[in-house]
Design a protein around this motif. Structure first.
Motif, PDB file in Angstrom:
ATOM      1  N   GLY A  52       1.049  10.593  -1.027  1.00  0.00           N
ATOM      2  CA  GLY A  52       1.732  10.855  -2.277  1.00  0.00           C
ATOM      3  C   GLY A  52       2.147   9.571  -2.967  1.00  0.00           C
ATOM      4  O   GLY A  52       1.785   9.317  -4.122  1.00  0.00           O
ATOM      5  N   ILE A  53       2.892   8.744  -2.256  1.00  0.00           N
ATOM      6  CA  ILE A  53       3.384   7.465  -2.794  1.00  0.00           C
ATOM      7  C   ILE A  53       2.871   6.355  -1.890  1.00  0.00           C
ATOM      8  O   ILE A  53       3.056   6.410  -0.678  1.00  0.00           O
ATOM      9  N   PHE A  54       2.253   5.365  -2.485  1.00  0.00           N
ATOM     10  CA  PHE A  54       1.615   4.299  -1.718  1.00  0.00           C
ATOM     11  C   PHE A  54       2.173   2.964  -2.185  1.00  0.00           C
ATOM     12  O   PHE A  54       2.073   2.614  -3.365  1.00  0.00           O
ATOM     13  N   LEU A  55       2.784   2.201  -1.258  1.00  0.00           N
ATOM     14  CA  LEU A  55       3.334   0.882  -1.598  1.00  0.00           C
ATOM     15  C   LEU A  55       2.769  -0.150  -0.635  1.00  0.00           C
ATOM     16  O   LEU A  55       2.767   0.062   0.589  1.00  0.00           O
ATOM     17  N   ARG A  56       2.347  -1.302  -1.187  1.00  0.00           N
ATOM     18  CA  ARG A  56       1.895  -2.378  -0.309  1.00  0.00           C
ATOM     19  C   ARG A  56       1.994  -3.709  -1.039  1.00  0.00           C
ATOM     20  O   ARG A  56       2.312  -3.774  -2.232  1.00  0.00           O
ATOM     21  N   LEU A  57       1.706  -4.779  -0.285  1.00  0.00           N
ATOM     22  CA  LEU A  57       1.712  -6.147  -0.816  1.00  0.00           C
ATOM     23  C   LEU A  57       3.040  -6.461  -1.482  1.00  0.00           C
ATOM     24  O   LEU A  57       3.117  -6.802  -2.666  1.00  0.00           O
ATOM     25  N   SER A  58       4.114  -6.342  -0.701  1.00  0.00           N
ATOM     26  CA  SER A  58       5.473  -6.733  -1.113  1.00  0.00           C
ATOM     27  C   SER A  58       6.010  -5.921  -2.282  1.00  0.00           C
ATOM     28  O   SER A  58       6.891  -6.380  -3.009  1.00  0.00           O
ATOM     29  N   ALA A  59       5.514  -4.734  -2.478  1.00  0.00           N
ATOM     30  CA  ALA A  59       6.077  -3.853  -3.503  1.00  0.00           C
ATOM     31  C   ALA A  59       7.446  -3.366  -3.048  1.00  0.00           C
ATOM     32  O   ALA A  59       7.779  -3.366  -1.861  1.00  0.00           O
ATOM     33  N   GLY A  60       8.259  -2.940  -4.000  1.00  0.00           N
ATOM     34  CA  GLY A  60       9.598  -2.449  -3.673  1.00  0.00           C
ATOM     35  C   GLY A  60      10.046  -1.413  -4.672  1.00  0.00           C
ATOM     36  O   GLY A  60       9.263  -0.855  -5.430  1.00  0.00           O
ATOM     37  N   GLY A  61      11.362  -1.154  -4.659  1.00  0.00           N
ATOM     38  CA  GLY A  61      11.914  -0.197  -5.605  1.00  0.00           C
ATOM     39  C   GLY A  61      12.764   0.845  -4.918  1.00  0.00           C
ATOM     40  O   GLY A  61      13.207   0.678  -3.774  1.00  0.00           O
ATOM     41  N   LEU A  62      12.969   1.948  -5.598  1.00  0.00           N
ATOM     42  CA  LEU A  62      13.841   3.029  -5.137  1.00  0.00           C
ATOM     43  C   LEU A  62      13.093   4.346  -5.250  1.00  0.00           C
ATOM     44  O   LEU A  62      12.601   4.702  -6.327  1.00  0.00           O
ATOM     45  N   ILE A  63      12.998   5.065  -4.143  1.00  0.00           N
ATOM     46  CA  ILE A  63      12.382   6.399  -4.113  1.00  0.00           C
ATOM     47  C   ILE A  63      13.469   7.358  -3.654  1.00  0.00           C
ATOM     48  O   ILE A  63      13.823   7.390  -2.472  1.00  0.00           O
ATOM     49  N   ALA A  64      14.048   8.133  -4.580  1.00  0.00           N
ATOM     50  CA  ALA A  64      15.261   8.887  -4.262  1.00  0.00           C
ATOM     51  C   ALA A  64      15.211  10.294  -4.843  1.00  0.00           C
ATOM     52  O   ALA A  64      14.786  10.504  -5.985  1.00  0.00           O
ATOM     53  N   ASP A  65      15.657  11.242  -4.032  1.00  0.00           N
ATOM     54  CA  ASP A  65      15.880  12.626  -4.460  1.00  0.00           C
ATOM     55  C   ASP A  65      14.603  13.286  -4.969  1.00  0.00           C
ATOM     56  O   ASP A  65      14.629  14.097  -5.893  1.00  0.00           O
ATOM     57  N   ASN A  66      13.474  12.939  -4.359  1.00  0.00           N
ATOM     58  CA  ASN A  66      12.201  13.559  -4.732  1.00  0.00           C
ATOM     59  C   ASN A  66      11.848  14.664  -3.739  1.00  0.00           C
ATOM     60  O   ASN A  66      12.304  14.662  -2.592  1.00  0.00           O
ATOM     61  N   ASN A  67      11.019  15.581  -4.187  1.00  0.00           N
ATOM     62  CA  ASN A  67      10.495  16.628  -3.325  1.00  0.00           C
ATOM     63  C   ASN A  67       9.018  16.329  -3.088  1.00  0.00           C
ATOM     64  O   ASN A  67       8.186  16.508  -3.980  1.00  0.00           O
ATOM     65  N   ILE A  68       8.688  15.843  -1.889  1.00  0.00           N
ATOM     66  CA  ILE A  68       7.354  15.341  -1.574  1.00  0.00           C
ATOM     67  C   ILE A  68       6.782  16.237  -0.479  1.00  0.00           C
ATOM     68  O   ILE A  68       7.284  16.242   0.651  1.00  0.00           O
ATOM     69  N   HIS A  69       5.750  16.994  -0.796  1.00  0.00           N
ATOM     70  CA  HIS A  69       5.307  17.974   0.201  1.00  0.00           C
ATOM     71  C   HIS A  69       3.828  18.309   0.042  1.00  0.00           C
ATOM     72  O   HIS A  69       3.210  18.065  -0.996  1.00  0.00           O
ATOM     73  N   SER A  70       3.253  18.811   1.112  1.00  0.00           N
ATOM     74  CA  SER A  70       1.904  19.389   1.131  1.00  0.00           C
ATOM     75  C   SER A  70       0.824  18.390   0.736  1.00  0.00           C
ATOM     76  O   SER A  70      -0.187  18.771   0.136  1.00  0.00           O
ATOM     77  N   ASN A  71       1.020  17.119   1.077  1.00  0.00           N
ATOM     78  CA  ASN A  71       0.005  16.105   0.797  1.00  0.00           C
ATOM     79  C   ASN A  71      -0.942  15.957   1.994  1.00  0.00           C
ATOM     80  O   ASN A  71      -0.537  16.169   3.141  1.00  0.00           O
ATOM     81  N   CYS A  72      -2.188  15.584   1.711  1.00  0.00           N
ATOM     82  CA  CYS A  72      -3.180  15.507   2.790  1.00  0.00           C
ATOM     83  C   CYS A  72      -2.958  14.319   3.713  1.00  0.00           C
ATOM     84  O   CYS A  72      -3.337  14.364   4.882  1.00  0.00           O
ATOM     85  N   GLU A  73      -2.399  13.242   3.209  1.00  0.00           N
ATOM     86  CA  GLU A  73      -2.033  12.108   4.046  1.00  0.00           C
ATOM     87  C   GLU A  73      -0.512  11.990   4.045  1.00  0.00           C
ATOM     88  O   GLU A  73       0.178  12.974   3.861  1.00  0.00           O
ATOM     89  N   ALA A  74       0.001  10.799   4.256  1.00  0.00           N
ATOM     90  CA  ALA A  74       1.449  10.619   4.345  1.00  0.00           C
ATOM     91  C   ALA A  74       2.124  10.936   3.008  1.00  0.00           C
ATOM     92  O   ALA A  74       1.557  10.721   1.939  1.00  0.00           O
ATOM     93  N   GLY A  75       3.352  11.431   3.106  1.00  0.00           N
ATOM     94  CA  GLY A  75       4.130  11.612   1.887  1.00  0.00           C
ATOM     95  C   GLY A  75       4.440  10.284   1.233  1.00  0.00           C
ATOM     96  O   GLY A  75       4.255  10.102   0.028  1.00  0.00           O
ATOM     97  N   VAL A  76       4.907   9.309   2.036  1.00  0.00           N
ATOM     98  CA  VAL A  76       5.181   7.947   1.557  1.00  0.00           C
ATOM     99  C   VAL A  76       4.489   6.983   2.514  1.00  0.00           C
ATOM    100  O   VAL A  76       4.688   7.062   3.729  1.00  0.00           O
ATOM    101  N   ASP A  77       3.683   6.084   1.982  1.00  0.00           N
ATOM    102  CA  ASP A  77       2.895   5.144   2.787  1.00  0.00           C
ATOM    103  C   ASP A  77       3.329   3.721   2.417  1.00  0.00           C
ATOM    104  O   ASP A  77       3.150   3.280   1.286  1.00  0.00           O
ATOM    105  N   ILE A  78       3.915   3.001   3.388  1.00  0.00           N
ATOM    106  CA  ILE A  78       4.483   1.670   3.144  1.00  0.00           C
ATOM    107  C   ILE A  78       3.708   0.666   3.994  1.00  0.00           C
ATOM    108  O   ILE A  78       3.705   0.764   5.220  1.00  0.00           O
ATOM    109  N   ARG A  79       3.085  -0.320   3.339  1.00  0.00           N
ATOM    110  CA  ARG A  79       2.227  -1.256   4.062  1.00  0.00           C
ATOM    111  C   ARG A  79       2.413  -2.686   3.568  1.00  0.00           C
ATOM    112  O   ARG A  79       2.874  -2.933   2.464  1.00  0.00           O
ATOM    113  N   LYS A  80       1.949  -3.619   4.404  1.00  0.00           N
ATOM    114  CA  LYS A  80       1.775  -5.031   4.045  1.00  0.00           C
ATOM    115  C   LYS A  80       2.963  -5.609   3.293  1.00  0.00           C
ATOM    116  O   LYS A  80       2.854  -6.065   2.163  1.00  0.00           O
ATOM    117  N   GLY A  81       4.108  -5.591   3.940  1.00  0.00           N
ATOM    118  CA  GLY A  81       5.273  -6.266   3.386  1.00  0.00           C
ATOM    119  C   GLY A  81       6.012  -5.492   2.320  1.00  0.00           C
ATOM    120  O   GLY A  81       7.010  -5.995   1.776  1.00  0.00           O
TER     121      GLY A  81
END
Length: 962
Positions: free
Chosen positions: A496-525
């Protein structure tokens, strides 16, 4: 006079009369007096609704996400739309003049130019050549096609006549003026380019338009506002834009990202930025909360009362489904009552009875003592309650105290709301309030490849939008920042949400469901704040942190995912705290492939696999988590797993409390492990299937690219960030834990590696206290309190190497220690057990020295079969049976028995001073160990002498030296 007129007619009649007025007349009426003002306001669901829905410049206030839901105020919605539609006219406004005067001045010379069949101009290009600033260019119904690029050099308004769809414009427009507005037009690409509109300096405003198979390009210092527009296989590309607003738009069938945000927001602000910021703030204040029906909340009642109160049941609600937190254990078990309440436990006991039958005793574990026998046992009982772990023992024996502790822990781990999180976290508050880059509100992204793509230090803020049936919803990379509040993200083909290469921010109060891979994917810093989301029903993991990914994951509800709720691997190192992770179809938290992380203060329950699963170099810190009612083990430390596991409450799981492989190196300290259906802590040596995950375990995700990232992005500060790395251990350590009321043995060891078991309270388990069935390297069992277990205190099987030192082994229902293996039994207090104090069987070869032993009905020390070793300098307190040491006859030469003492009691107060010098074991703080040493003993001799001293009441003790 006016008031009399108003009061002279019924209010309903006045409302009917006023409902026929147009907008300017309504404004004039509201200025008459207070009563008329209130009458005008009372028309909200009638006349104001008609005006709002009848305007061709915008659509239903809640379109496209919830067009069936009425706004809180139609009048307020109409006001917001009207003000937003006038933003484009404010670029030359004198700041000292009033809004109404400036608008009046502009309108004075404004012309209306019609384009098309029957109009004044045949083409848009011709009309623009004749237009003056702020003229209105009306496109008559039909298809308008421009052969070359159209340059917009003067600020104008281009409006399509009729309904949306009646006017189609095939053109590529390049804006070179400071401001423009386009409304009620269908844009289609010209034959020579896919770019529908672009601006590099000015501000453009789109209202109620459709964009077909093309692209909008906005480059800094340009800015834009897009409302109530549909993008069909179209997209927007924003480059270094300081501020732009997309509201109530629909994006359908994009071939790439629907919105691309590139580059850091420019410091060169467009004139419209301050107006857009004010508009964004006012809209944010009036935004409604998401529809509860659209975002199911996992509700929970008072956990402490339900778990520990008389109701004996605690339920969690996810949508309309209920499931009990107490499916694994009964309320009585959670109250600390050691009862035989599971068939599995009974079967285990029966199997143990067959495997280890009672030796040299006429009484059975199941025999009930008569009243006379109980009285006699009380006479001979030695007091041992003042040892160093007695305060901890009180915690596990007092059900009320244990219940209060669990209640307090559950109260402390109550899920926080976003409002509470923002009040406590200033960084999160600052992010939530930021207005920079691209602001996207109440939009719908569906049936395409991508939603939002942010890169090269871009920044975007997403609020109240829906992302569904895409390949991915949000992709944020390369030091970019995304703020996501109250969005609904579901049915994505990848994460659903993909962050990598030193990305940042705020992910708050969301409804994340029924995705084929991870709901939130955090990689590479990448290092985002993930707060207060509902992440559930995913076909893989809820949150994945890999390849040196970081992040703060806090106060989320993570449930119903097919793989791990949170999956950490390849040097991922997040801070995971205050989450509720439950009802997953695999592990609650999985740490694998050198993953790390600080996992603190979470509630992890009702997961099909282990509550926490650590394997293949995973090395997290787990502190103060509540891990309970899992359908398998509470915690699994598989092959080469590591980590500091401290201060957790692990109870009520259908498997073991903690399952460990002997090849792992965890530090298990100060945990409460109780009421689990099988073992409290189990250590196994056989190779598990850690490398070949079952479909539910969460180990088959594709992370090939992260292998490179893990090797190429080594963090030089990792040791500073990870305290456990400063104190590595070379032997698995089980220390200072409370292991009680489990369905089988408290601690079960079948290990091929060394193991240290130190200063634990092992109490009232439904089998033995400690069972060592395999130990090819030395197992140290030191300074533990092992008491009141349903079978023996310690069992050591053949060929096992064990050192038992400084333990207090009390009141177990069978033998204190049974050993068939090798090692040392030294300086233990083995008191009040129902069978022998120490029993050596088969080919046991043990050194038994300086122990204090009492058995009420059996031998203090008994040697059978081919048992051999050294039995020396032990103190054996007399029980009712008057038995001391039973030695074999066949191999007497292999048994060295010398300098042991049998102590009998003349008076009751003699016993009260027996475990004083030294006091009752264990001695955690290194108290002096004393013993009655006999230097001139014989191998088999019987000398009776009088020994005085050692008793505060000046009583006498008879010592028999064997």
């Amino acid at each position: 006079m006016v008031l009399m007129e108003v009061s002279g007619l019924p209010v309903e009649l006045w409302q009917l009369i006023l409902s026929y007025l147009c907008l300017p007349d309504l404004g004039r009426c509201s200025l008459v007096c207070r009563a008329w003002y209130e009458l005008v306001l009372s028309l909200d669901k009638t006349r104001w609704r008609q005006l709002c829905l009848g305007c061709l410049e915008h659509r239903h206030p809640n379109w496209p996400n919830r067009p069936g839901v009425e706004p809180q105020s139609w009048r307020e919605a109409f006001k917001q739309h009207y003000l937003a539609s006038k933003t484009w006219t404010k670029n030359t406004q004198d700041p000292e003049s009033s809004n109404c005067l400036s608008l009046f001045r502009r309108r004075k010379g404004r012309r209306r130019l019609c384009i098309g069949a029957g109009g004044e101009f045949g083409s848009l290009r011709a009309a623009l050549a004749a237009a003056s600033s702020y003229d209105c260019l009306v496109l008559l119904p039909g298809v308008h096609e421009e052969q070359g690029e159209v340059l917009l050099k003067v600020p104008v308004e281009v409006v399509g006549q009729g309904k949306l769809g009646d006017v189609a414009l095939l053109a590529s427009i390049d804006q070179h003026c400071p401001t423009a507005r386009l409304c009620n037009v269908v844009f289609m690409p010209a034959h020579f380019t896919s770019v529908l509109y672009k601006t590099t300096s000015g501000y453009v405003q789109f209202d109620n338009c459709n964009f077909e198979s093309g692209q909008l390009q906005i480059h800094a210092p340009g800015a834009c506002q897009v409302k109530f527009c549909t993008f069909n296989q179209s997209s927007i590309h924003l480059r270094n834009v300081a501020l732009c607003v997309l509201e109530n738009c629909e994006f359908i069938g994009s071939e790439n990202a629907s919105v691309t945000v590139e580059g850091c927001p420019s410091s060169d602000l467009n004139w419209a930025c301050k107006h857009l910021a004010m508009l964004a703030k006012s809209c944010a204040a009036s935004m409604q909360e998401p529809d509860p029906a659209g975002c199911p909340v996992a509700k929970q009642n008072s956990w402490g009362e339900s778990l520990l109160g008389p109701v004996g049941r605690c339920e969690i609600v996810v949508g309309e489904e209920r499931s009990s937190f107490l499916s694994a254990v009964s309320a009585q078990a959670l109250l600390g009552l050691a009862q035989e309440d599971t068939e599995l436990g009974e079967n285990l006991w029966a199997a143990k009875e067959e495997e280890y039958p009672a030796l040299d005793s006429n009484s059975s574990d199941s025999d009930l003592c008569s009243d006379d026998e109980e009285d006699a046992q009380a006479v001979y009982k030695l007091p041992y309650q003042a040892h160093s772990l007695s305060h901890t023992l009180a915690d596990v024996t007092d059900s009320r105290l244990q219940g209060n502790r669990l209640h307090a822990l559950q109260r402390d781990l109550k899920l926080k709301s976003l409002q509470q999180e923002l009040q406590q976290d200033k960084e999160a508050q600052s992010l939530a309030n930021s207005l920079q880059g691209c602001i996207i509100r109440q939009c719908l992204f569906r049936d395409g490849k991508g939603g939002i793509f942010i890169y090269s230090r871009g920044q975007a803020k997403l609020e109240g939008s829906i992302f569904r049936d895409l390949t991915y919803a949000v992709r944020c990379i390369q030091n970019s920042k995304v703020i996501m509040l109250r969005n609904d993200i579901h049915h994505c083909k990848a994460s659903g949400i993909f962050l990598r290469l030193s990305a940042g921010g705020l992910i708050a109060d969301n409804n994340i469901h029924s995705n084929c891979e991870a709901g939130v994917d955090i990689r590479k810093g990448a290092n985002p704040l993930v707060l207060c989301n509902k992440i559930h029903s995913g076909l893989r993991s809820g949150i994945v942190v890999v390849g040196n990914g970081k992040g703060i994951i806090r106060s989320n509800q993570i449930y119903g995912n097919k793989e791990a709720g949170i999956y950490i691997l390849y040097n991922g190192n997040p801070a995971v705290s205050g989450n509720h992770i439950f009802q997953g179809l695999a592990a609650g938290v999985a740490v694998n492939e050198n993953g790390r992380g600080q996992i603190t203060g979470n509630i992890i329950c009702e997961n099909q696999w282990g509550g926490v699963d650590i394997r293949h170099g995973g090395n997290p810190i787990l502190r103060n988590n509540l891990i309970f009612c899992g359908y398998s083990d509470g915690m699994v430390v598989g092959e080469r797993g590591k980590g500091l596991i401290e201060g957790n409450a692990i109870y009520g799981n259908k498997g073991c409390g903690v399952w460990m492989m002997s090849s792992s190196l965890p530090h298990l300290i100060n945990n409460q492990i109780s009421h689990n259906s099988i073992y409290g802590v189990a250590v196994f040596c056989q190779k598990d299937d850690a490398g070949n995950y079952t479909p539910g375990q969460g180990g088959s995700e594709s992370f090939q690219e992260e292998t490179e990232g893990a090797s190429g992005e080594n963090n030089p500060d990792s040791e500073e960030e990870y305290p456990a790395a400063r104190h590595p251990i070379s032997v698995a350590l089980v220390e200072l834990n409370r292991i009680n009321h489990n369905g089988a043995a408290g601690l079960y060891v079948k290990s091929s590696e060394a193991l240290n078991i130190i200063a634990n309270v092992i109490h009232a388990n439904h089998d033995g206290g400690v069972a060592v069935l395999q130990s090819s390297q030395l197992t140290h069992i030191t300074n533990n309190s092992i008491s009141c277990n349903s079978r023996g205190g310690v069992l050591v099987e053949a060929k096992c190497q064990v050192e038992l030192r400084g333990n207090g082994i009390y009141d177990n229902s069978s033998h204190g220690i049974v050993s068939k293996g090798e090692g040392v039994i030294a300086e233990n207090d083995i008191i009040g057990n129902h069978r022998c104090g120490i029993q050596l069987l088969q080919a046991a070869d043990m050194k038994v020295t300086k122990n204090r032993i009492q058995s009420f009905r059996d031998y203090g020390i008994a040697l059978f079969d081919e048992a051999k070793g050294l039995v020396q300098e032990n103190l054996i307190f007399q029980g009712r049976s008057k038995k001391s040491i039973l030695r074999p006859i066949s191999n007497a030469e292999d048994c060295d028995i010398q300098n042991n003492m049998l102590l009998t009691f003349k008076k009751r107060f003699d016993m009260e001073c027996m475990l004083i010098n030294p006091p009752a074991r264990p001695h955690i703080e290194g108290g002096a160990l004393g013993s009655c040493t006999v230097t001139d003993g014989q191998r088999v001799s019987s000398i009776t002498s009088r020994v005085d001293g050692g008793c505060h009441n000046h009583g006498s003790i008879f010592c028999t030296i064997l």
